[in-house]
Design a protein around this motif. Sequence first.
Motif, short mmCIF file in Angstrom:
data_model
loop_
_atom_site.label_atom_id
_atom_site.label_comp_id
_atom_site.label_asym_id
_atom_site.label_seq_id
_atom_site.Cartn_x
_atom_site.Cartn_y
_atom_site.Cartn_z
N THR A 1 -6.09 -6.30 2.65
CA THR A 1 -5.98 -7.85 2.22
C THR A 1 -5.05 -8.40 3.34
OG1 THR A 1 -6.13 -6.88 0.10
CG2 THR A 1 -5.08 -9.21 0.49
N ASP B 1 -5.25 3.04 7.90
CA ASP B 1 -6.65 2.57 7.97
C ASP B 1 -6.76 1.02 7.93
OD1 ASP B 1 -7.31 5.30 7.54
OD2 ASP B 1 -8.64 4.90 5.91
N ARG C 1 -8.85 13.89 -0.30
CA ARG C 1 -9.45 13.15 1.05
C ARG C 1 -9.00 13.93 2.06
NH1 ARG C 1 -8.80 6.92 0.47
NH2 ARG C 1 -6.44 7.22 -0.29
N ASP D 1 1.69 -1.39 -4.78
CA ASP D 1 0.41 -0.89 -4.69
C ASP D 1 -0.56 -1.36 -5.91
OD1 ASP D 1 -1.17 1.88 -3.13
OD2 ASP D 1 -2.04 0.94 -4.88
N ARG D 2 -1.63 -1.72 -5.77
CA ARG D 2 -2.51 -2.41 -6.76
C ARG D 2 -2.96 -1.23 -7.67
NH1 ARG D 2 -7.66 -4.29 -3.17
NH2 ARG D 2 -8.43 -2.03 -3.01
N HIS D 3 -2.93 -0.07 -7.49
CA HIS D 3 -3.33 1.10 -8.37
C HIS D 3 -2.22 1.47 -9.33
CE1 HIS D 3 -6.69 2.53 -5.36
NE2 HIS D 3 -7.10 1.47 -6.24
N GLN E 1 -4.62 15.30 1.17
CA GLN E 1 -3.81 14.12 0.98
C GLN E 1 -2.95 13.98 -0.13
OE1 GLN E 1 -6.12 11.15 2.54
NE2 GLN E 1 -5.10 9.37 1.66
N THR F 1 0.19 6.39 4.90
CA THR F 1 0.70 5.28 5.59
C THR F 1 2.15 4.59 5.22
OG1 THR F 1 -1.44 5.13 6.81
CG2 THR F 1 0.41 3.62 7.58
N GLY G 1 -7.52 11.03 11.06
CA GLY G 1 -7.12 9.56 10.14
C GLY G 1 -5.97 9.56 9.55
N GLY H 1 0.79 -1.13 0.27
CA GLY H 1 -0.04 0.10 0.06
C GLY H 1 0.91 1.11 0.08
N LEU I 1 -1.05 -7.47 -3.66
CA LEU I 1 -0.58 -8.61 -2.75
C LEU I 1 -2.07 -9.37 -2.89
CD1 LEU I 1 0.86 -9.88 -0.33
CD2 LEU I 1 -0.97 -8.90 0.98
N TYR J 1 -19.35 9.02 0.63
CA TYR J 1 -18.37 7.97 1.25
C TYR J 1 -19.38 7.55 2.76
CZ TYR J 1 -15.91 11.42 3.80
OH TYR J 1 -15.40 12.56 4.39
N ASP K 1 -2.66 -1.11 3.67
CA ASP K 1 -3.34 -1.09 2.47
C ASP K 1 -4.69 -1.02 2.73
OD1 ASP K 1 -3.48 -3.36 4.16
OD2 ASP K 1 -3.48 -5.02 2.60
#
Length: 520
Positions: free
Chosen positions: A167, A286, A42, A32-34, A105, A13, A298, A9, A129, A266, A162
């Motif tokens: 995950t 998170d 945010r 990161d999956r993106h 952010q 963080t 947060g 992630g 992952l 959200y 993440d």
Amino acid sequence: MDTDVLVVGAGPTGLMLANQLARRGVRVRIIDRHAGPARESRALGVQARTLEIYSHLGIADQAVALGKKADGAVLWAEGRRAARVPLGDIGRDVSPYPYLLVLGQDDNERLLGDALRARGLAVQWNTELVGLAQDTDHVTATLKNSDATTSEVRVPWLAGCDGARSTVRELNGIAFEGAPYQHVFFVADLQMTGSMAPEVLNVYLWRTGFHLLFPMRGTDHWRIVGILPPHLRGRDDLTFEETIPTLRHEVGNELSFQACNWFSTYRIHHRRAARFHDRRCFLLGDAAHVHSPVGGQGMNTGLQDAYNLAWKLALVVSGRAGAALVHSYEDERLPVANHLLKRTDRLFSIVVSDSWLVGLCRTRVMPKIMALALRTAAVQRIAFRTISQTGIRYRRSPLSQELADLPEDGPHAGDRFPWLRLKFQANGPVEDLYGKLDDTRFTLLVFGQAAPRGGIPELGDQGRVHEVPIDPTNDRELARVRIPRPSFFLLRPDGHVGLAGAALDAAAVSRYISERLRFG
Ligand SMILES: Cc1cc2nc3c(=O)[nH]c(=O)nc-3n(C[C@H](O)[C@H](O)[C@H](O)COP(=O)(O)OP(=O)(O)OC[C@H]3O[C@@H](n4cnc5c(N)ncnc54)[C@H](O)[C@@H]3O)c2cc1C
């Protein structure tokens, strides 16, 4: 194994953790999956403690230059201006950054990403992952790569940064206890004009809810956060335009919108992972805790999770400390999350309660009390310490030890050591203590007595000693924060007090290091 820690992630963080580990010489891989960094801003509030950490990373000045200091807040109750709450420098004498910084952010992630690249490390995007197996001395992670193939990597440690749907948390079977709130939030990034007070946070309180308007960098640039009216909930195709009638009703008919750069809705949850640490895996940010955004905590909490874990993991990876040291990550950060969840839940319930009585209190009583209370120095100090996260402490941590009775209202083992301006040489200049602290090492601060001649051998190159001479300037500064003479404080790399006492006992410091940190 060519990686010591796999960071899953690359949100704030993960980026903070990767930076902190890399600057301590740990071999890090961050995935990161993106496909690239998130473009939505945010979180908006950067707290003083985060800026203190940023200053060690060398990005605090850039953050301050990019953001906007929140000078104050104007509270509106049912459309009428009710009070102005001065924020300004409410944390002066507490932090070199005595304010709340409004900085999205996305900008924070960009600064952290740039700092990482400057260390020669890049995020591996499009890498997800998908599987994980823990062994006694390593973790096997299954990754789905950008070309849709999968590969396995073996790493000694894995950090789950993440996010809320972690995950890492799920694959470790760790429960995420809590519940969703019934309310749906919306956030919009706008170019707009209206009757709101310029340059300050505008808080619009109504019996049925609230709207927050944050001034952003640039002309007429505002961010609105609010609760979606019940008739607009449950829609996937909702547009910003549909919220305009409610906004005009609550924030003012004069509102005129030039552009909407981003709109999102959200649902908020308040949840905490049952554990933050399972053998060779950790949960941070998170992935470990989510709560209402009231109070702007947060993102900052995730950044502090990373700062807390990084120095411990770095010492363990380098073989300088025993593996048990990393247990204190959960010991210290889980109670912080618990406390935060309770506090934000209580505040959130007041802010969104449908009860007639609470609504009345929110619009009639609360603005006046807040404005009055925040004009008194003592309330300002308490409010700043709580919101800025400079008041976070680990007094019950196994790493916190006191060898003498210290003044109740002075610093104790587990506390962030206060920000002081001191003379470090009898005829020298007054210097910023935080500027002298090296956050990759321990620091022994010795007041009103001689430091041990040979330093603390157990610390080796992991420690620095500063003997603070007796001097009228120093005496005034120490009296201000109730530090007695003689006294000593062993600061951990993250600036929290590990060991504290009166007369310096070098053998006791050595014992603390070998027993609590298991150096050797
Ligand atoms: C609309 C919105 C508004 C918000 N407003 C505020 C606010 O005003 N104030 C505030 O404090 N907080 C706010 N928050 C919360 C704040 O954004 C989070 O606290 C913060 O993003 C947490 O950072 P993180 O790095 O822990 O997680 P995230 O930012 O969620 O990052 C997690 C990363 O992990 C990646 N990832 C996930 N699973 C995998 C996987 N299996 N493999 C590889 N990568 C993976 C994701 O792609 C993502 O990049 C808001 C959140 C939202 C959604």
